[in-house]
Enzyme design. Structure first.
Site, PDB file in Angstrom:
ATOM      1  N   LYS A 196      96.314  81.986  25.075  1.00 38.60           N
ATOM      2  CA  LYS A 196      96.218  83.271  24.356  1.00 38.60           C
ATOM      3  C   LYS A 196      96.459  84.455  25.288  1.00 38.60           C
ATOM      4  CE  LYS A 196      92.050  85.426  23.559  1.00 38.60           C
ATOM      5  NZ  LYS A 196      91.954  86.856  23.809  1.00 38.60           N
ATOM      6  N   ASN A 197      95.741  84.483  26.418  1.00 37.80           N
ATOM      7  CA  ASN A 197      95.798  85.688  27.245  1.00 37.80           C
ATOM      8  C   ASN A 197      97.111  85.819  28.015  1.00 37.80           C
ATOM      9  OD1 ASN A 197      93.405  86.531  26.183  1.00 37.80           O
ATOM     10  ND2 ASN A 197      92.151  85.911  27.941  1.00 37.80           N
ATOM     11  N   ARG A 247      92.570  93.860  21.714  1.00 35.03           N
ATOM     12  CA  ARG A 247      92.416  94.366  23.075  1.00 35.03           C
ATOM     13  C   ARG A 247      93.769  94.469  23.780  1.00 35.03           C
ATOM     14  NH1 ARG A 247      88.991  97.504  25.230  1.00 35.03           N
ATOM     15  NH2 ARG A 247      89.516  97.679  27.403  1.00 35.03           N
ATOM     16  N   CYS A 264      86.949  92.096  21.549  1.00 28.57           N
ATOM     17  CA  CYS A 264      85.530  91.733  21.604  1.00 28.57           C
ATOM     18  C   CYS A 264      84.685  92.848  22.191  1.00 28.57           C
ATOM     19  CB  CYS A 264      85.356  90.487  22.479  1.00 28.57           C
ATOM     20  SG  CYS A 264      86.008  89.006  21.727  1.00 28.57           S
ATOM     21  N   ARG A 282      84.373  98.972  28.281  1.00 23.84           N
ATOM     22  CA  ARG A 282      85.671  98.398  28.676  1.00 23.84           C
ATOM     23  C   ARG A 282      86.634  99.529  29.051  1.00 23.84           C
ATOM     24  NH1 ARG A 282      87.125  92.992  25.181  1.00 23.84           N
ATOM     25  NH2 ARG A 282      88.430  92.679  27.007  1.00 23.84           N
ATOM     26  N   PRO A 283      86.424 100.148  30.230  1.00 24.30           N
ATOM     27  CA  PRO A 283      87.285 101.269  30.614  1.00 24.30           C
ATOM     28  C   PRO A 283      88.707 100.812  30.930  1.00 24.30           C
ATOM     29  CG  PRO A 283      85.804 100.690  32.426  1.00 24.30           C
ATOM     30  CD  PRO A 283      85.446  99.787  31.273  1.00 24.30           C
ATOM     31  N   ILE A 284      89.631 101.796  30.964  1.00 21.83           N
ATOM     32  CA  ILE A 284      91.022 101.467  31.323  1.00 21.83           C
ATOM     33  C   ILE A 284      91.494 102.355  32.480  1.00 21.83           C
ATOM     34  CG2 ILE A 284      91.763 100.480  29.103  1.00 21.83           C
ATOM     35  CD1 ILE A 284      93.046 103.304  28.574  1.00 21.83           C
ATOM     36  N   ASP A 285      90.508 102.859  33.254  1.00 22.12           N
ATOM     37  CA  ASP A 285      90.857 103.785  34.340  1.00 22.12           C
ATOM     38  C   ASP A 285      91.799 103.168  35.375  1.00 22.12           C
ATOM     39  OD1 ASP A 285      88.383 102.245  34.748  1.00 22.12           O
ATOM     40  OD2 ASP A 285      88.397 103.128  36.744  1.00 22.12           O
ATOM     41  N   GLN A 286      91.692 101.867  35.616  1.00 16.73           N
ATOM     42  CA  GLN A 286      92.562 101.239  36.620  1.00 16.73           C
ATOM     43  C   GLN A 286      94.003 101.125  36.122  1.00 16.73           C
ATOM     44  OE1 GLN A 286      91.346 100.659  39.815  1.00 16.73           O
ATOM     45  NE2 GLN A 286      89.661 101.770  38.828  1.00 16.73           N
ATOM     46  N   ASP A 329      85.049  83.819  30.468  1.00 15.76           N
ATOM     47  CA  ASP A 329      85.358  83.372  29.101  1.00 15.76           C
ATOM     48  C   ASP A 329      84.838  81.960  28.811  1.00 15.76           C
ATOM     49  OD1 ASP A 329      86.547  85.800  28.795  1.00 15.76           O
ATOM     50  OD2 ASP A 329      88.607  85.071  28.964  1.00 15.76           O
ATOM     51  N   ILE A 360      81.173  89.819  35.364  1.00 13.10           N
ATOM     52  CA  ILE A 360      82.317  90.627  34.909  1.00 13.10           C
ATOM     53  C   ILE A 360      81.903  91.661  33.845  1.00 13.10           C
ATOM     54  CG2 ILE A 360      84.656  90.561  33.907  1.00 13.10           C
ATOM     55  CD1 ILE A 360      84.617  88.979  36.483  1.00 13.10           C
ATOM     56  N   ARG A 409      90.699  84.303  16.223  1.00 12.11           N
ATOM     57  CA  ARG A 409      91.555  85.147  17.071  1.00 12.11           C
ATOM     58  C   ARG A 409      92.076  84.358  18.258  1.00 12.11           C
ATOM     59  NH1 ARG A 409      88.248  89.012  19.561  1.00 12.11           N
ATOM     60  NH2 ARG A 409      90.074  89.045  20.874  1.00 12.11           N
TER      61      ARG A 409
END
Ligand code: EPU
Length: 432
Positions: free
Chosen positions: A22-23, A93, A117, A122-126, A308, A330, A400
């Site tokens: 999936k990922n 996501r 999920c 769940r930041p996206i700063d990076q 996971d 994590i 999902r």
């Protein structure tokens, strides 16, 4: 309401075929936006996250042709639209990979803030830091991630040091950098198998990416990517989930179409718990006859123990002799399944990022909720071991990420079915 019904207690015997990862799929499909030609992508898992990401590409103007159950051809050469519809993008996501892919191809993108999920903050700063290093300006406005390169020109190569090892940021920067002018270097990159898979996909279409799978990845931008054929790697977490299912229920199952090396971190822990795991070329034979014994895990970026798989391990630790310990390294909020396991009789105490699990003799069937994708998988694993009948609600979370879960488990002897329960009557069987 649609639920899973599991009558626990059946040992599992037979073979389970693992689907594509999936990922990896949710990044490789958006990567087709960078390709000037037809991408034939094989070993695609049939799960709702993949269906959605393919629909989003079609919405943008891509031509998507289904060849067979696991193969699609995606042609993005005529895509002109760069804006993802809100209701589609916010359901998943991985929609953030569209930012890297659209910025890389067109120099701008508007993508809804991603859903997926609820695992805590769940930041996206990076991701944003990476795009900035490549000349892209990214800000969040009105619920959208809006990215722009001056004059909508190409991104330029840049140097990015990730403050946190992030799978999503590593893959997104790779997507943005594949067609950039010059060389991009990602330091402190994530090393998960799906990162190597995305690099292999892009390289097979003509990209120049070196070092994927190590903590320094170098991407020399190329003029164009051309079409080709690529097969997605098997799903490490789906395989790990069925390994824990055998540990929970007992029996012997050959889990096929896997890369055993990717499973080492899980295999080691199952061996510690008294499960037998025999590695073959592209399969693992998992057997459990005796009791399970305690262990401890700490989740970490690959090659550490995967977050996971944490909840599925929690389910089997609940019936292992002794005291097991899980430390989540994590996510902030990955123990929501503990309340559900308690309904089945588990003895589990959570304090922040640590769970202490005292093994009990048996779990008992109950009505429980799939709080998120992997928490839902843990409920299935627990239900297979429990005495009596377990009903699992909110199974759309599980769908999902797991292709044909009911069919795969039924084929090895589990008593699991999908039931449709009208509000005021008893459940009726739909699929078994
Ligand atoms: N983080 C930041 N800033 C960022 C990005 C991440 O602080 O810009 C933090 C996160 O808050 C988290 C850590 O870094 O604490 C790791 O997050 P990462 O970016 O690696 O996670 P992700 O890319 O959002 C993917 C998987 C998750 C999996 C994690 C960790 C996809 C679509 N999702 O998420 O998978 O848990 O990596 O391996 O690939 C799942 O499949 O059930 C799932 C949740």
């Amino acid at each position: 309401m649609t639920k899973y019904q599991i009558r626990g207690g059946n040992a599992l015997h037979g073979t389970i075929q693992i689907s594509g990862a999936k990922n990896a799929a949710v990044a490789i499909i958006p990567a087709a936006l960078l390709v000037d030609g037809v991408c034939r992508i094989e070993n695609i898992p049939q799960i709702s996250d993949v269906t959605l990401i393919l629909k989003i590409l079609e919405e943008l103007g891509a031509r998507v042709r289904t060849i067979d159950r696991t193969t699609v051809e995606v042609d993005c050469s005529r895509v002109l639209n760069h804006q993802i519809p809100l209701e589609m993008g916010q359901k998943i996501r991985a929609s953030y990979y569209l930012v890297g892919a659209l910025m890389g191809r067109f120099g701008w993108a508007e993508v809804p803030m991603p859903g997926g999920c609820n695992l805590g903050d769940r930041p996206i700063d990076q991701h944003i830091k990476g795009f900035a290093a490549m000349g892209g300006k990214v800000e969040v406005r009105n619920g959208y991630i809006c990215g722009e390169v001056p004059n909508h020109s190409r991104m330029t190569g840049g140097q990015v040091y990730l403050d946190i090892v992030s799978v999503g940021a590593t893959m997104n920067i790779m997507l943005g950098a594949a067609l950039a002018d010059g060389m991009t270097v990602i330091e402190n990159a994530a090393k998960e198998p799906h990162i190597v898979d995305l690099a292999n996909f892009l390289n097979s279409m003509g990209a120049n990416i070196m070092g994927a799978g190590t903590d320094v990845i170098k991407i020399r931008g190329v003029e164009r990517l051309q079409g080709g054929t690529y097969s997605i790697i098997p799903d490490q977490i789906e395989a790990g989930t069925y390994m824990t299912a055998v540990a929970a229920a007992g029996g012997e199952v050959l889990i096929k179409n896997v890369i055993p090396k990717h499973l080492d971190c899980i295999t080691v822990k199952l061996l510690e718990m008294g499960v037998t795991v025999e590695e073959q070329d592209d399969a693992v034979l998992v057997r459990r006859t005796g009791p399970l014994t305690r262990t401890k895990i700490k989740t970490m970026p690959y090659p550490g123990f995967p977050t996971d798989m944490q909840s599925q391990m929690g389910a089997i630790m609940s019936i292992a002799e002794g005291t097991s310990v899980i430390t989540e390294g994590i996510w902030d909020n990955r123990f929501r399944y503990a309340d559900e396991l308690r309904k089945m009789g588990a003895n589990i105490q959570v304090d922040g990022k640590v769970a202490i699990i005292e093994g009990v003799e048996t779990l008992s069937g109950a009505e429980v909720r799939a709080c998120d994708l992997r928490a839902g998988a843990a409920m299935v694993v627990a239900g297979l071991a429990a005495h009596g009948t377990t009903f699992i609600t909110d199974i759309d979370h599980i769908q999902r990420g797991y292709e044909n879960l009911v069919e795969k488990l039924s084929a090895v002897g589990a008593d699991i079915s999908i039931v449709e329960e009208p509000d005021d009557s008893k459940p009726t069987t739909k699929i078994s």
